[in-house]
Design a protein around this motif. Sequence first.
Motif, PDB file in Angstrom:
ATOM      1  N   ALA A 152      17.709  23.751   4.211  1.00 50.86           N
ATOM      2  CA  ALA A 152      17.357  22.456   4.862  1.00 50.86           C
ATOM      3  C   ALA A 152      17.662  21.421   3.621  1.00 50.86           C
ATOM      4  O   ALA A 152      18.267  21.625   2.627  1.00 50.86           O
ATOM      5  N   MET A 153      17.366  20.245   4.288  1.00 50.82           N
ATOM      6  CA  MET A 153      17.522  18.988   3.541  1.00 50.82           C
ATOM      7  C   MET A 153      15.988  18.207   3.270  1.00 50.82           C
ATOM      8  O   MET A 153      15.272  18.312   4.196  1.00 50.82           O
ATOM      9  N   TRP A 154      15.822  17.751   2.197  1.00 53.43           N
ATOM     10  CA  TRP A 154      14.867  16.943   1.875  1.00 53.43           C
ATOM     11  C   TRP A 154      15.067  15.445   1.679  1.00 53.43           C
ATOM     12  O   TRP A 154      16.043  15.257   1.356  1.00 53.43           O
ATOM     13  N   PHE A 155      14.158  14.641   2.175  1.00 51.22           N
ATOM     14  CA  PHE A 155      14.544  13.126   2.071  1.00 51.22           C
ATOM     15  C   PHE A 155      13.454  12.306   1.813  1.00 51.22           C
ATOM     16  O   PHE A 155      12.221  12.755   2.040  1.00 51.22           O
ATOM     17  N   THR A 156      13.565  11.159   1.232  1.00 52.11           N
ATOM     18  CA  THR A 156      12.196  10.103   1.135  1.00 52.11           C
ATOM     19  C   THR A 156      12.382   9.510   2.159  1.00 52.11           C
ATOM     20  O   THR A 156      13.322   8.891   2.895  1.00 52.11           O
ATOM     21  N   MET A 157      11.127   9.069   2.555  1.00 47.59           N
ATOM     22  CA  MET A 157      10.892   7.822   3.674  1.00 47.59           C
ATOM     23  C   MET A 157      10.029   6.757   2.839  1.00 47.59           C
ATOM     24  O   MET A 157       8.796   6.730   2.818  1.00 47.59           O
ATOM     25  N   ASN A 158      10.855   5.776   2.422  1.00 51.85           N
ATOM     26  CA  ASN A 158      10.315   4.831   1.607  1.00 51.85           C
ATOM     27  C   ASN A 158       9.181   4.193   1.890  1.00 51.85           C
ATOM     28  O   ASN A 158       8.254   3.682   1.454  1.00 51.85           O
ATOM     29  N   GLN A 159       9.359   3.489   3.229  1.00 54.23           N
ATOM     30  CA  GLN A 159       8.230   2.852   3.788  1.00 54.23           C
ATOM     31  C   GLN A 159       7.314   3.380   4.499  1.00 54.23           C
ATOM     32  O   GLN A 159       6.407   2.851   5.230  1.00 54.23           O
ATOM     33  N   ALA A 160       7.326   4.669   4.773  1.00 50.06           N
ATOM     34  CA  ALA A 160       6.385   5.650   5.601  1.00 50.06           C
ATOM     35  C   ALA A 160       5.570   6.253   4.533  1.00 50.06           C
ATOM     36  O   ALA A 160       4.593   7.252   5.006  1.00 50.06           O
ATOM     37  N   ASN A 161       5.763   6.213   3.284  1.00 53.87           N
ATOM     38  CA  ASN A 161       4.952   6.925   2.084  1.00 53.87           C
ATOM     39  C   ASN A 161       4.807   8.392   2.336  1.00 53.87           C
ATOM     40  O   ASN A 161       3.920   9.093   2.309  1.00 53.87           O
ATOM     41  N   ILE A 172      12.394  18.337  11.951  1.00 49.23           N
ATOM     42  CA  ILE A 172      12.053  17.701  10.978  1.00 49.23           C
ATOM     43  C   ILE A 172      10.407  17.787  10.898  1.00 49.23           C
ATOM     44  O   ILE A 172       9.709  17.529  11.636  1.00 49.23           O
ATOM     45  N   THR A 173      10.074  17.678   9.497  1.00 52.28           N
ATOM     46  CA  THR A 173       8.686  17.763   9.048  1.00 52.28           C
ATOM     47  C   THR A 173       8.513  16.730   8.100  1.00 52.28           C
ATOM     48  O   THR A 173       9.026  16.650   7.441  1.00 52.28           O
ATOM     49  N   VAL A 174       7.329  16.143   8.373  1.00 50.59           N
ATOM     50  CA  VAL A 174       6.851  14.934   7.509  1.00 50.59           C
ATOM     51  C   VAL A 174       5.886  15.427   6.667  1.00 50.59           C
ATOM     52  O   VAL A 174       4.769  15.891   7.005  1.00 50.59           O
ATOM     53  N   HIS A 175       5.556  15.157   5.255  1.00 51.02           N
ATOM     54  CA  HIS A 175       4.693  15.513   4.377  1.00 51.02           C
ATOM     55  C   HIS A 175       4.274  14.177   3.730  1.00 51.02           C
ATOM     56  O   HIS A 175       4.916  13.375   3.082  1.00 51.02           O
ATOM     57  N   GLU A 176       2.954  13.760   4.269  1.00 45.90           N
ATOM     58  CA  GLU A 176       2.415  12.393   3.417  1.00 45.90           C
ATOM     59  C   GLU A 176       2.120  12.741   2.179  1.00 45.90           C
ATOM     60  O   GLU A 176       2.092  13.666   1.687  1.00 45.90           O
ATOM     61  N   LEU A 177       2.574  11.479   1.294  1.00 48.25           N
ATOM     62  CA  LEU A 177       2.078  11.547  -0.158  1.00 48.25           C
ATOM     63  C   LEU A 177       0.754  10.952  -0.528  1.00 48.25           C
ATOM     64  O   LEU A 177       0.256  10.301   0.227  1.00 48.25           O
ATOM     65  N   PRO A 178       0.161  11.654  -1.563  1.00 42.31           N
ATOM     66  CA  PRO A 178      -1.315  11.136  -1.726  1.00 42.31           C
ATOM     67  C   PRO A 178      -1.545   9.695  -2.259  1.00 42.31           C
ATOM     68  O   PRO A 178      -2.628   9.021  -1.830  1.00 42.31           O
ATOM     69  N   THR A 179      -0.728   9.159  -2.782  1.00 43.53           N
ATOM     70  CA  THR A 179      -0.708   7.615  -3.319  1.00 43.53           C
ATOM     71  C   THR A 179      -0.193   6.799  -2.331  1.00 43.53           C
ATOM     72  O   THR A 179       0.807   6.933  -1.616  1.00 43.53           O
ATOM     73  N   GLU A 180      -1.058   5.802  -1.581  1.00 44.80           N
ATOM     74  CA  GLU A 180      -0.797   4.749  -0.722  1.00 44.80           C
ATOM     75  C   GLU A 180       0.287   3.962  -1.291  1.00 44.80           C
ATOM     76  O   GLU A 180       0.448   3.346  -2.424  1.00 44.80           O
ATOM     77  N   ALA A 181       1.205   3.557  -0.479  1.00 48.46           N
ATOM     78  CA  ALA A 181       2.363   2.646  -0.670  1.00 48.46           C
ATOM     79  C   ALA A 181       3.198   2.900  -1.954  1.00 48.46           C
ATOM     80  O   ALA A 181       3.573   2.125  -2.763  1.00 48.46           O
ATOM     81  N   ALA A 182       3.151   4.240  -2.178  1.00 47.64           N
ATOM     82  CA  ALA A 182       4.187   4.630  -3.306  1.00 47.64           C
ATOM     83  C   ALA A 182       5.602   4.334  -3.179  1.00 47.64           C
ATOM     84  O   ALA A 182       6.367   4.258  -4.426  1.00 47.64           O
ATOM     85  N   THR A 198      10.796  10.048  -6.705  1.00 50.87           N
ATOM     86  CA  THR A 198      10.477   9.083  -7.513  1.00 50.87           C
ATOM     87  C   THR A 198       9.589   8.107  -6.667  1.00 50.87           C
ATOM     88  O   THR A 198       9.691   7.854  -5.572  1.00 50.87           O
ATOM     89  N   GLU A 199       8.556   7.592  -7.264  1.00 53.31           N
ATOM     90  CA  GLU A 199       7.616   6.588  -6.408  1.00 53.31           C
ATOM     91  C   GLU A 199       7.712   5.121  -7.150  1.00 53.31           C
ATOM     92  O   GLU A 199       7.213   5.058  -8.009  1.00 53.31           O
ATOM     93  N   ILE A 200       8.666   4.489  -6.593  1.00 56.09           N
ATOM     94  CA  ILE A 200       9.179   3.292  -7.271  1.00 56.09           C
ATOM     95  C   ILE A 200       7.783   2.151  -7.486  1.00 56.09           C
ATOM     96  O   ILE A 200       7.859   1.609  -8.493  1.00 56.09           O
ATOM     97  N   ALA A 201       7.197   2.211  -6.292  1.00 57.30           N
ATOM     98  CA  ALA A 201       6.107   1.023  -6.328  1.00 57.30           C
ATOM     99  C   ALA A 201       4.867   1.604  -7.162  1.00 57.30           C
ATOM    100  O   ALA A 201       4.039   0.795  -7.511  1.00 57.30           O
ATOM    101  N   ALA A 202       4.791   3.094  -7.551  1.00 53.33           N
ATOM    102  CA  ALA A 202       3.541   3.478  -8.082  1.00 53.33           C
ATOM    103  C   ALA A 202       3.523   3.829  -9.426  1.00 53.33           C
ATOM    104  O   ALA A 202       2.704   4.014 -10.216  1.00 53.33           O
TER     105      ALA A 202
END
Length: 306
Positions: A152-161, A172-182, A198-202
């Motif tokens: 598989a491939m893994w990717f970041t969803m920058n604005q979907a956290n 496609i499977t989506v995995h939410e991150l614990p920190t909001e707006a990360a 990497t969590e650029i905003a957090a």
Amino acid sequence: MTARGVEEYAVSDRDSGPYAITTGPDGALWFTMVHSGRIGRLVPGQEPTSHRLAPDSGPTVISNGPDGALWFTEYRAHRIGRITTAGGVTEFALPTAECGPFGIAAGPDGALWFTETAADRIGRIATDGTVTEYPLSRTGAFPSAIAAAGDAMWFTMNQANAIGRIGMGGDITVHELPTEAAAPVGIAVGPDESVWFTEIAAGQIGRRAPDGRITEYPLPDRSSRPHAVTTDADGTAWFTEWGGNRVGSITCEGSVTVHELPTPASEPHGITVGPDGALWTALETGALARVLPGTPACPPPPHTET
């Protein structure tokens, strides 16, 4: 803590913008110059060379392909490019207009997979140029970096956290991150199948363990804007601090080491393990930096039956 052992090598003027970097099949470092529309090449110890694209094409992320060439995204021209180690360039238009391709990586199926930041899609391009696009279930997600793992491939969803996984059939499977707006950006997969991001905003580095658990590690400087990430053979993750002017590393136990870069405000972006075993990062102000390893290694992963 801060470590020494960083060297910088000028490869362009300050306006060219070295951005992403990879080690090519020829043992050279290949890098994009996002502002000047060039692909650069550096053999450590030699003078850099470069190959011109359209000045406004915006070459962004670059990756080894399965065909012995380098493949890259053209963010502003909305194309995928291919360059041979001899410098021959081929460019492929994409089906969706103004899609903003950004991340790209070779997949386990012998094709290149890429993100379309402005179209909320994951793309696949075969080495003959055939393109398939897979829409995400969310709009405005801004899919960014992408990396291969197993089947598989893994990717970041920058604005979907969130981070996402796409199988070779397009599921496609989506995995939410614990920190909001990360705002995750960079992503890499380690030898134990851990997914690092990497969590650029957090100001954090995240890790999804093979069992699915997500752990976030706050950096010493939460305003450092971590951007790109890669892993070495020992499983240590290396990342750039775009806003902190540093390169950092983190072990699987969460131990962080940071390396100050010699030039102030050098804007480190992409990072890769070089042909010499050192870590190399592209500095947007016109140089490549070489960082010697020296952080503790992660222990080898336990064998598991699947």
